[in-house]
Structure formats: C-alpha cells, structure tokens
Design a protein around this motif. Structure first.
Motif, PDB file in Angstrom:
ATOM      1  N   LYS A 265      43.615  36.163  35.465  1.00 11.05           N
ATOM      2  CA  LYS A 265      43.769  35.127  36.543  1.00 11.05           C
ATOM      3  C   LYS A 265      42.678  34.853  37.115  1.00 11.05           C
ATOM      4  N   SER A 266      41.739  35.781  37.726  1.00 12.38           N
ATOM      5  CA  SER A 266      40.617  35.712  38.433  1.00 12.38           C
ATOM      6  C   SER A 266      39.415  34.606  37.817  1.00 12.38           C
ATOM      7  N   VAL A 267      39.585  34.624  36.718  1.00 11.22           N
ATOM      8  CA  VAL A 267      38.526  33.655  35.865  1.00 11.22           C
ATOM      9  C   VAL A 267      38.977  32.213  36.189  1.00 11.22           C
TER      10      VAL A 267
ATOM     11  N   ALA B   2      39.030  40.976  40.011  1.00 13.22           N
ATOM     12  CA  ALA B   2      38.675  39.727  40.942  1.00 13.22           C
ATOM     13  C   ALA B   2      36.957  39.585  40.567  1.00 13.22           C
ATOM     14  N   THR B   3      36.255  40.499  40.808  1.00  9.33           N
ATOM     15  CA  THR B   3      34.695  40.870  40.600  1.00  9.33           C
ATOM     16  C   THR B   3      34.352  40.234  39.406  1.00  9.33           C
ATOM     17  N   PHE B   4      35.029  40.854  38.141  1.00  9.90           N
ATOM     18  CA  PHE B   4      34.491  40.551  37.056  1.00  9.90           C
ATOM     19  C   PHE B   4      34.836  38.947  36.367  1.00  9.90           C
TER      20      PHE B   4
ATOM     21  N   GLY C 258      30.818  42.538  44.874  1.00 10.25           N
ATOM     22  CA  GLY C 258      32.016  42.881  44.383  1.00 10.25           C
ATOM     23  C   GLY C 258      32.721  44.318  44.699  1.00 10.25           C
ATOM     24  N   SER C 259      33.627  44.753  44.172  1.00 11.63           N
ATOM     25  CA  SER C 259      34.290  45.856  44.357  1.00 11.63           C
ATOM     26  C   SER C 259      35.049  46.799  43.052  1.00 11.63           C
TER      27      SER C 259
ATOM     28  N   ASN D 167      27.405  47.453  33.585  1.00 10.26           N
ATOM     29  CA  ASN D 167      26.363  46.615  32.905  1.00 10.26           C
ATOM     30  C   ASN D 167      25.890  45.295  33.452  1.00 10.26           C
ATOM     31  N   ALA D 168      26.776  44.616  33.974  1.00 12.85           N
ATOM     32  CA  ALA D 168      26.493  43.328  34.674  1.00 12.85           C
ATOM     33  C   ALA D 168      25.652  43.461  35.991  1.00 12.85           C
TER      34      ALA D 168
END
Length: 304
Positions: free
Chosen positions: A181-183, A206-208, A227-228, A236-237
């Motif tokens: 959903k967050s994307v 949400a972060t990713f 983020g969290s 990795n990001a």
C-alpha cells in the motif's frame, strides 16, 4: 520452566518482518529456558474482528498465556479482557490497549518509548537538513496511525524537527503501513508535491514503500527517506545511502525475548498487572556504514 510443555497464543499484527523477528526471539528464549513450546499463532492483518475471533478460540482451548500486538487501543479491549478474565495471562508487545484497561487486564507491556523513537528519527532528519542547508524542508509522512504508537512516533519526530529546523512543513500525512500500500501512497504524494524534500516512514513497510516510490519515480538523489524498523532490504538501502538516510529500530528478536521473560514471570506466580518493560531503541544512519554492516552480519538469517 525446564521440561514444561506450554501452549502459548500469539497474535502478530501483520506480516511485516518485525513480527518474524518477534516469533524467532520468543521461540529461542523459550528453548533456552528448557520449556517445550507450542505456539498457536495468527496474523489478523490489523483487523480487530479477526483478532477477537482468534483470541476467542485461544480462550476456549485454554492456552497457558497470550502474547499480542493489539490491533486497536480501544477495539482490542474486549478480546484481551476475555482472555484475562479466563485466567490467561496477557503480555502485549509493540502495541497494546489504553492505559486504564492495560492496568486491569495486561500482565506486561513490552514497548520502546514511541516518542523517544520518533525523536531519534527527527534528530537525524534535522541534522541532515541543517548540513544540506535546507531550512524549510517539505516532508510527506507515510503512516501507521491506526495504532497510537505511530501517532506518538510522529509527535516525537516533529518535536525534534521543531527544535532544530522550525521551518519544516508536513505537506502530506497518509496511511500506508505495509509495503504494497505504501508504494502507491508515496507515489501519489510525490506526484502531488513535486518540490518534496523527504519522507518519514512510521513503519518498516511505510519506509521501504517510500524508498521504492522514489526509485520508480527517478527521484533518487532529490528526495530522501527517514524511516523506522530495520529489515535486510532497508539495511542494504541504508548502506547505499542515496535515498534512505536514517532508520530508528527496535529489534523484533529482542522484543520476543523480552515477551518470553514476562510469560515466564507470570507463569512462575507473579500475577501483578500493568508492568511496562522497556524495549531498547537503536538509531542507524547512512553515515555510519560500519553499524549498518554489523546489523546485516548479525541478522544474516533475514529476521530483524
């Protein structure tokens, strides 16, 4: 607890990686204590009615204890009350019910202070903006504020920003707890605010999701994420450092271990209610690549 066979009910709020870590930490700690554990588990997907139905089944089958990340501060009260009144100790972790009912029905609440959690992220964001010379950053929030913990995270985040970068502006705050959903939420926020400087992701999903939206929208190097909740993908990001600049984390494995310790306490006869157990908070930044690599090494199994 050595040699004792136990049936423990476990409610995992959703399918994010944190809950896999909780389960692994709980199982490992139980095994180390010598207990023979059977975990009766469910993931109600943030749905209080599904949660209630599952807890009702646990009560009927007389599990020895219940660990739960509650889906609603108020909506989860009847289910937790029914378990407690049936003599089943309830241990909350991550999220729970309101304080008054917690003191009546919950043996312990394993929680990292959500305001301090948010402040950690807010301070990292403020330091980034100050170093970059951004005095009036525009920030979009991808939230999980159906639970109070996430609202408190944002309050801490904003308090830290207000102290250091008072010109900040939250231009959008929309729900997007899980990655799928967050994307789409973050993509819409990017399109609506082409001058956006950053995202704040209140949960791992949400972060990713915000990270993926930035990558897909070719905004890497222009929009960043604070983020969290660490996962392997997020770590990795963060190690790359182009998009994700900081992560505030509570280890799922540590949470599971602490939850087991509270189950053990109550099953050994301590029937006190309302105990708060501090869950440690750790901050990571893209500038400290050694710490991020250490996390990846320590979590080679992929469980946070």
């Amino acid at each position: 607890m050595k040699g004792k066979s136990l049936r423990i009910g476990a409610v995992f709020l959703d399918s994010q990686g944190f809950y896999g870590g909780v389960k692994a930490g709980f199982r490992s700690a139980a095994s180390a204590s010598g207990a023979k554990l059977k975990l009766v588990e469910s993931n109600p997907g943030d749905d209080a009615s599904k949660e209630a139905s599952f807890v009702s089944t646990l009560v009927s089958s007389r599990v020895d204890a219940l660990i739960i990340s509650a889906s609603s501060q108020t909506g989860s009260v009847p289910a937790i009350r029914s378990a407690a009144k049936a003599g089943i100790p309830v241990i909350c972790y991550n999220t729970c019910i309101d304080q008054a009912d917690l003191g009546k029905y919950v043996s312990a609440y394993v929680q990292g202070d959500p305001v301090a959690f948010g402040k950690n992220t807010g301070n990292a964001a403020a330091d980034y903006f100050l170093k970059a010379g951004i005095t009036h950053p525009k920030i979009a929030v991808v939230n999980c504020e159906f639970v109070q913990v996430c609202t408190l995270r944002r309050q801490g985040f904003e308090a830290a920003l207000k102290a250091k970068v008072p010109g900040y502006q939250i231009v959008s705050n929309q729900a997007g707890t899980t990655e799928d959903k967050s994307v789409s939420v973050a993509t819409n926020q990017l399109q609506a605010h082409p001058d956006l400087n950053a995202f704040y992701g209140e949960s791992g999903g949400a972060t990713f999701g915000a990270y993926k939206a930035i990558q897909s929208g070719k905004k890497a190097g222009k929009v960043v994420v604070f983020g969290s909740d660490m996962t392997t993908d997020i770590a990795n990001a963060l190690a790359d450092g182009t998009v994700i600049k900081s992560i505030t984390d509570i280890s799922g494995k540590v949470t599971g271990k602490l939850a087991w310790e509270q189950v053990q306490r109550v099953l050994q006869g301590d029937h006190s209610l309302g105990k708060t157990v501090d869950d440690p908070i750790t901050g990571y930044t893209a500038d400290d690549k050694t710490a991020v690599q250490q996390w990846l090494t320590a979590h080679a199994d992929g469980l946070p």
